[in-house]
Design an enzyme around this catalytic site. Structure first.
Site, PDB file in Angstrom:
ATOM      1  N   SER A   1     -11.058   4.550   8.803  1.00 41.93           N
ATOM      2  CA  SER A   1     -11.111   4.448  10.259  1.00 41.93           C
ATOM      3  C   SER A   1     -11.982   5.541  10.868  1.00 41.93           C
ATOM      4  O   SER A   1     -12.588   5.347  11.922  1.00 41.93           O
ATOM      5  CB  SER A   1      -9.699   4.545  10.863  1.00 41.93           C
ATOM      6  OG  SER A   1      -8.945   3.394  10.568  1.00 41.93           O
TER       7      SER A   1
ATOM      8  N   ASN B   1     -10.380   0.806   3.064  1.00 49.23           N
ATOM      9  CA  ASN B   1      -9.096   0.712   3.748  1.00 49.23           C
ATOM     10  C   ASN B   1      -9.198   1.167   5.202  1.00 49.23           C
ATOM     11  O   ASN B   1      -9.698   2.263   5.482  1.00 49.23           O
ATOM     12  CB  ASN B   1      -8.060   1.595   3.038  1.00 49.23           C
ATOM     13  CG  ASN B   1      -7.511   0.965   1.781  1.00 49.23           C
ATOM     14  OD1 ASN B   1      -8.106   0.061   1.215  1.00 49.23           O
ATOM     15  ND2 ASN B   1      -6.380   1.477   1.322  1.00 49.23           N
ATOM     16  N   VAL B   2      -8.688   0.343   6.112  1.00 49.98           N
ATOM     17  CA  VAL B   2      -8.729   0.642   7.545  1.00 49.98           C
ATOM     18  C   VAL B   2      -7.338   0.433   8.141  1.00 49.98           C
ATOM     19  O   VAL B   2      -6.749  -0.637   7.980  1.00 49.98           O
ATOM     20  CB  VAL B   2      -9.743  -0.270   8.274  1.00 49.98           C
ATOM     21  CG1 VAL B   2      -9.689  -0.034   9.781  1.00 49.98           C
ATOM     22  CG2 VAL B   2     -11.156  -0.043   7.743  1.00 49.98           C
TER      23      VAL B   2
ATOM     24  N   ASP C   1       0.803  -1.222   0.000  1.00 44.75           N
ATOM     25  CA  ASP C   1       0.000   0.000   0.000  1.00 44.75           C
ATOM     26  C   ASP C   1       0.839   1.278   0.000  1.00 44.75           C
ATOM     27  O   ASP C   1       1.913   1.329   0.592  1.00 44.75           O
ATOM     28  CB  ASP C   1      -0.909  -0.015   1.233  1.00 44.75           C
ATOM     29  CG  ASP C   1      -2.062   0.964   1.138  1.00 44.75           C
ATOM     30  OD1 ASP C   1      -2.636   1.105   0.045  1.00 44.75           O
ATOM     31  OD2 ASP C   1      -2.396   1.574   2.166  1.00 44.75           O
TER      32      ASP C   1
ATOM     33  N   HIS D   1      -6.887  10.235   6.219  1.00 41.85           N
ATOM     34  CA  HIS D   1      -6.099   9.251   6.941  1.00 41.85           C
ATOM     35  C   HIS D   1      -5.923   9.670   8.403  1.00 41.85           C
ATOM     36  O   HIS D   1      -6.013  10.845   8.749  1.00 41.85           O
ATOM     37  CB  HIS D   1      -4.700   9.112   6.318  1.00 41.85           C
ATOM     38  CG  HIS D   1      -4.698   8.533   4.936  1.00 41.85           C
ATOM     39  ND1 HIS D   1      -4.450   9.296   3.826  1.00 41.85           N
ATOM     40  CD2 HIS D   1      -4.910   7.272   4.494  1.00 41.85           C
ATOM     41  CE1 HIS D   1      -4.508   8.518   2.747  1.00 41.85           C
ATOM     42  NE2 HIS D   1      -4.777   7.293   3.134  1.00 41.85           N
TER      43      HIS D   1
END
Length: 283
Positions: free
Chosen positions: A214, A233-234, A84, A183
């Site tokens: 998140s 995505n977490v 990633d 993020h």
């Protein structure tokens, strides 16, 4: 169970109107928690290692990739291995040798033209080796090495017309887009632009990816999947659970020196977070 290709999980999710969740791996405990959480939820997942995690481990992706792949292979869940936020050409070229079936190549800090050029080159390299390539257009922001960024500021979010041209010019297999998340959020208060997600889904022929999940509440995540998000995505949520459990244990047992004693509850806290996200997205 043998590793599954990211492309397989993402395609299956998109074909059924669902999403697959990708969780960041920093330590062995992260990988173990993701595998355990996926087993509990009865759902597939993606274990992803970021360039920042590789730097944390001294710049060599090999040991963490091997350990993560071994955890996945020992699990009963369907799990994929993804590299990633790769900016380094050297790390990109290491992906194939270390068993990664997919890479997120990140040229989003560059101007549009440079982003297209660099990403197209990464896609050509990846496709020659059977690697599925994700890229980013727009500015999700929030990473530790970036200045503060308002997810609602003008020019930050991904434009559908530009996204369509970008996908056509680069040949990427999936596109991470900026739609209101950032993020490293430690509170789940992000409000997404679902109208924009729908417009992007209609404009772009490849699966859409939501970074910074998140900070997105469960209901918002479900709406995002319904609007067209396929990969979620977490990362920070696992670290929040991990650190919270360690802090609580050490406050209650300040003389503890054996890390196994506090890593057990930390791993269990992350497992619960993984299961929660998987059930939220599936619901």
């Amino acid at each position: 169970m043998p590793l599954v290709r990211t492309a397989e999980l993402v395609t299956a999710a998109r074909d059924t109107g669902r999403a697959v969740v990708a969780f960041n791996v920093i330590t062995l405990e992260h990988a173990e928690a993701i595998a355990a959480g996926a087993e509990r939820a009865g759902a597939p997942a993606i274990l992803q290692i970021s360039e920042n995690a590789v730097k944390f481990h001294g710049g060599d992706v090999g040991p963490l990739a091997a350990a993560t792949a071994a955890v996945a292979a020992a699990s009963g869940a369907r799990l994929a291995l993804h590299l990633d936020h790769v900016e380094s050409p050297d790390l990109l070229r290491a992906a194939h040798a270390h068993g990664f079936g997919s890479v997120m190549f990140d040229a989003s800090k560059r101007g549009y033209g440079e982003n297209v050029k660099a990403t197209a080159e990464a896609v050509r390299w990846g496709h020659e080796r059977g690697i599925w390539v994700e890229a980013e257009l727009g500015r999700v922001g929030g990473k530790a090495d970036e200045p503060p960024l308002d997810a609602h500021a003008p020019g930050v979010r991904t434009d559908p017309a530009e996204a369509a041209a970008y996908v056509a010019d680069t040949g990427v297999d999936a596109l991470a887009v900026a739609v209101g998340s950032t993020h490293a959020m430690t509170t789940r208060t992000a409000a997404l632009d679902h109208t924009l997600i729908t417009a992007l889904r209609e404009a772009v022929p490849v699966p859409l990816v939501l970074h910074g999940s998140s900070g997105v509440p469960d209901g918002e995540l479900r709406r995002a999947v319904a609007a067209g998000m396929t990969k979620i995505n977490v990362g920070t949520a696992l670290n929040t659970a991990f650190t919270g459990a360690v802090r609580a244990f050490l406050e209650a047992h300040p003389s503890t020196t054996d890390p196994r004693r506090y890593l057990v509850p930390a791993r269990e806290a992350m497992t619960g977070a993984v299961e929660g996200f998987l059930r939220a997205v599936a619901g």
